[in-house]
Design a protein around this motif. Structure first.
Motif, PDB file in Angstrom:
ATOM      1  N   ALA A 196       0.699  -1.285   0.062  1.00 54.11           N
ATOM      2  CA  ALA A 196      -0.114   0.095  -0.300  1.00 54.11           C
ATOM      3  C   ALA A 196       0.863   1.274   0.035  1.00 54.11           C
ATOM      4  N   THR A 197       2.176   1.296   0.454  1.00 59.44           N
ATOM      5  CA  THR A 197       3.239   2.074   0.066  1.00 59.44           C
ATOM      6  C   THR A 197       3.607   3.183   1.598  1.00 59.44           C
ATOM      7  N   LEU A 198       2.853   2.231   2.308  1.00 58.08           N
ATOM      8  CA  LEU A 198       3.078   3.325   3.456  1.00 58.08           C
ATOM      9  C   LEU A 198       4.861   3.114   4.476  1.00 58.08           C
ATOM     10  N   GLN A 199       5.025   2.166   3.653  1.00 56.58           N
ATOM     11  CA  GLN A 199       6.387   1.546   4.522  1.00 56.58           C
ATOM     12  C   GLN A 199       7.108   1.604   3.395  1.00 56.58           C
ATOM     13  N   ASP A 200       8.402   0.857   3.543  1.00 56.72           N
ATOM     14  CA  ASP A 200       9.454   0.279   2.204  1.00 56.72           C
ATOM     15  C   ASP A 200       9.940  -1.030   3.148  1.00 56.72           C
ATOM     16  N   GLY A 201      10.670  -1.312   2.008  1.00 58.51           N
ATOM     17  CA  GLY A 201      11.410  -3.182   2.651  1.00 58.51           C
ATOM     18  C   GLY A 201      12.732  -2.727   3.008  1.00 58.51           C
ATOM     19  N   ASP A 202      12.996  -2.905   3.076  1.00 55.59           N
ATOM     20  CA  ASP A 202      14.868  -3.846   2.643  1.00 55.59           C
ATOM     21  C   ASP A 202      15.289  -4.474   1.448  1.00 55.59           C
ATOM     22  N   SER A 203      15.060  -5.765   0.850  1.00 50.69           N
ATOM     23  CA  SER A 203      14.635  -6.019   0.170  1.00 50.69           C
ATOM     24  C   SER A 203      14.062  -6.623  -1.036  1.00 50.69           C
ATOM     25  N   GLY A 204      14.483  -7.407  -2.448  1.00 49.63           N
ATOM     26  CA  GLY A 204      13.322  -7.625  -2.414  1.00 49.63           C
ATOM     27  C   GLY A 204      12.316  -6.708  -3.823  1.00 49.63           C
ATOM     28  N   SER A 205      11.100  -6.710  -4.944  1.00 48.50           N
ATOM     29  CA  SER A 205      10.490  -6.582  -5.001  1.00 48.50           C
ATOM     30  C   SER A 205       9.437  -6.959  -5.738  1.00 48.50           C
ATOM     31  N   ILE A 206       8.590  -5.767  -5.543  1.00 46.91           N
ATOM     32  CA  ILE A 206       6.967  -5.493  -5.583  1.00 46.91           C
ATOM     33  C   ILE A 206       6.643  -5.163  -7.683  1.00 46.91           C
TER      34      ILE A 206
ATOM     35  N   VAL B 265       0.576   4.253  -8.307  1.00 52.01           N
ATOM     36  CA  VAL B 265       0.536   3.355  -7.531  1.00 52.01           C
ATOM     37  C   VAL B 265      -1.114   3.634  -6.512  1.00 52.01           C
ATOM     38  N   ARG B 266      -0.857   4.571  -6.389  1.00 49.87           N
ATOM     39  CA  ARG B 266      -1.992   5.930  -5.443  1.00 49.87           C
ATOM     40  C   ARG B 266      -2.957   5.628  -5.815  1.00 49.87           C
ATOM     41  N   LYS B 267      -2.742   6.356  -7.087  1.00 54.01           N
ATOM     42  CA  LYS B 267      -3.638   6.066  -8.288  1.00 54.01           C
ATOM     43  C   LYS B 267      -4.752   4.987  -8.320  1.00 54.01           C
ATOM     44  N   ILE B 268      -4.204   3.485  -8.477  1.00 57.50           N
ATOM     45  CA  ILE B 268      -5.038   2.589  -8.790  1.00 57.50           C
ATOM     46  C   ILE B 268      -5.045   1.488  -7.408  1.00 57.50           C
ATOM     47  N   LEU B 269      -4.562   2.068  -6.252  1.00 58.93           N
ATOM     48  CA  LEU B 269      -4.496   1.256  -4.637  1.00 58.93           C
ATOM     49  C   LEU B 269      -5.044   1.540  -4.079  1.00 58.93           C
ATOM     50  N   GLY B 270      -6.941   1.172  -4.219  1.00 56.33           N
ATOM     51  CA  GLY B 270      -7.155   0.666  -3.194  1.00 56.33           C
ATOM     52  C   GLY B 270      -7.340   0.272  -1.284  1.00 56.33           C
TER      53      GLY B 270
ATOM     54  N   LYS C 205      -6.932  -0.940  -9.290  1.00 54.48           N
ATOM     55  CA  LYS C 205      -7.456  -2.331 -10.168  1.00 54.48           C
ATOM     56  C   LYS C 205      -6.681  -3.480  -9.001  1.00 54.48           C
ATOM     57  N   LEU C 206      -6.947  -2.698  -7.506  1.00 53.12           N
ATOM     58  CA  LEU C 206      -6.078  -3.115  -7.084  1.00 53.12           C
ATOM     59  C   LEU C 206      -6.712  -2.640  -5.001  1.00 53.12           C
ATOM     60  N   LEU C 207      -6.840  -4.076  -4.716  1.00 55.90           N
ATOM     61  CA  LEU C 207      -7.489  -3.063  -3.479  1.00 55.90           C
ATOM     62  C   LEU C 207      -7.147  -4.158  -2.207  1.00 55.90           C
ATOM     63  N   ILE C 208      -6.272  -3.591  -1.108  1.00 61.13           N
ATOM     64  CA  ILE C 208      -6.059  -4.628  -0.146  1.00 61.13           C
ATOM     65  C   ILE C 208      -6.949  -4.369   1.125  1.00 61.13           C
ATOM     66  N   VAL C 209      -8.050  -5.615   1.557  1.00 62.66           N
ATOM     67  CA  VAL C 209      -8.414  -5.088   3.384  1.00 62.66           C
ATOM     68  C   VAL C 209      -7.804  -5.701   4.047  1.00 62.66           C
ATOM     69  N   ASP C 210      -7.278  -5.265   5.416  1.00 64.77           N
ATOM     70  CA  ASP C 210      -6.905  -5.788   6.910  1.00 64.77           C
ATOM     71  C   ASP C 210      -8.095  -6.006   7.364  1.00 64.77           C
ATOM     72  N   GLU C 211      -7.595  -7.761   8.112  1.00 67.32           N
ATOM     73  CA  GLU C 211      -8.952  -8.087   8.983  1.00 67.32           C
ATOM     74  C   GLU C 211     -10.225  -7.088   9.073  1.00 67.32           C
ATOM     75  N   PRO C 212     -10.614  -6.964   7.718  1.00 68.99           N
ATOM     76  CA  PRO C 212     -11.474  -6.582   7.624  1.00 68.99           C
ATOM     77  C   PRO C 212     -12.792  -6.635   8.645  1.00 68.99           C
ATOM     78  N   THR C 213     -13.294  -8.366   8.669  1.00 72.72           N
ATOM     79  CA  THR C 213     -14.463  -8.693   9.284  1.00 72.72           C
ATOM     80  C   THR C 213     -14.664  -8.715  10.916  1.00 72.72           C
TER      81      THR C 213
END
Length: 304
Positions: free
Chosen positions: A50-60, A74-79, A155-163
């Motif tokens: 969700a672009t709220l923090q950085d990682g140390d290594s790897g790719s997404i 990314v934020r333009k097409i992220l929920g 295009k991408l929706l992330i829901v964290d512990e929604p229910t």
């Protein structure tokens, strides 16, 4: 069809906790369940996507878009619907959603109004559009959270512990909304509630201690447990003896007693000379049962 590709992703916090360890996932359009206990690394991974923090290594990558480097795009097409979020209690649903639409660049008043009303209808909140958010139930707040997450047609929706904490009726409504959305976009459902994944997702992964333990379709995840799960209703004081003799997947109260599920792999039969055959579940009053995702969850994660 879109694809989110996570490759060799790692994240360690300043206190030394390695939240994600070489995470590799491929997620396509549809409902994807990310299942694991609290502290498994799910929220770290979701916040990074969700672009709220950085990682140390790897790719997404989301298709050809580099999530870690092209955050603004990314934020333009992220929920994103986080596990905890605040609402202005003295704003109405319509007022706040309209305000958020302005912040997202929807400047034409007519277009914005139509979009806001459409989203309130889509999330079953039309009849509450003039109600103050401070009076919303937990389920209504979650549905409003989905409405704001959909303002930019992601295009991408992330829901964290929604229910978590929702009553059965609100949970059912929320499931219907997510299921509909998953027909056209990537929806990642991050949760520790096994039934949410079982009910909604056609693809899933189980995480624990920062690692992906398995990624597959739910029916494939269950294949490892085929014909190897047994249950028995026992007295509460018998549970220690069962744990000494079997791999216990789960136990819960059932009509004043304890219903226990155990895993028994016939290929790992104890030497019969030591009385191993007498420890087979069928020899001790256990009944074979078809494995479900709860059994799979505890098989991979352990009794947490």
């Amino acid at each position: 069809m879109s694809t989110l590709t996570i490759k060799d992703f790692n994240k360690t916090y300043s206190n030394g906790v390695q939240a994600c360890k070489n995470v590799n996932l491929t997620i396509q359009t549809g409902m994807f369940g990310l299942l694991g206990p609290n502290g498994a690394g799910k929220s770290t991974l979701m916040r990074t996507i969700a672009t709220l923090q950085d990682g140390d290594s790897g790719s997404i990558f989301l298709d050809d878009l580099n999530v870690l480097q092209e955050k603004h795009e990314v934020r333009k097409i992220l929920g994103f619907l986080p596990q905890e979020f605040d609402l202005y209690p003295k704003s109405t649903a319509y007022e706040l959603l309209n305000h958020l639409a302005v912040l997202k660049g929807m400047n034409d008043a007519k277009t914005r109004k139509n979009a806001v009303l459409s989203l309130l209808e889509r999330t079953n909140l039309s009849n509450h559009k003039n109600k103050y958010l401070g009076g919303f139930s937990g389920g209504m707040k979650q549905r409003f959270g989905i409405a704001q997450a959909l303002l930019n047609n992601p295009k991408l929706l992330i829901v964290d512990e929604p229910t978590a904490g929702l009553d059965p009726e609100e949970r059912f409504r929320f499931h219907n909304i997510l299921s509909e959305l998953g027909e056209n976009i990537i929806v990642i459902l991050s949760t520790h509630i096994v039934d949410d994944v079982s009910d909604l997702c056609n693809s899933m992964a189980i995480m624990n201690h920062g690692e992906v333990l398995i990624e597959n379709h739910p029916e494939k995840v269950l294949e490892q447990l085929k014909d190897k799960v047994w249950y028995k209703v026992i007295e509460k004081n018998e549970i220690d003896a069962v744990k000494n003799n079997y791999r216990v997947l789960s136990s819960r109260m059932y009509m004043g007693k304890t219903k226990v599920h155990v895993f028994d792999d016939d290929s790992a039969t104890t030497d019969s000379s030591s009385g191993g055959d007498s420890l087979r579940p069928q020899s001790n009053g256990f009944t074979q049962v078809e494995a479900d995702l709860n059994d799979a969850y505890f098989y991979y994660v352990g009794d947490v």
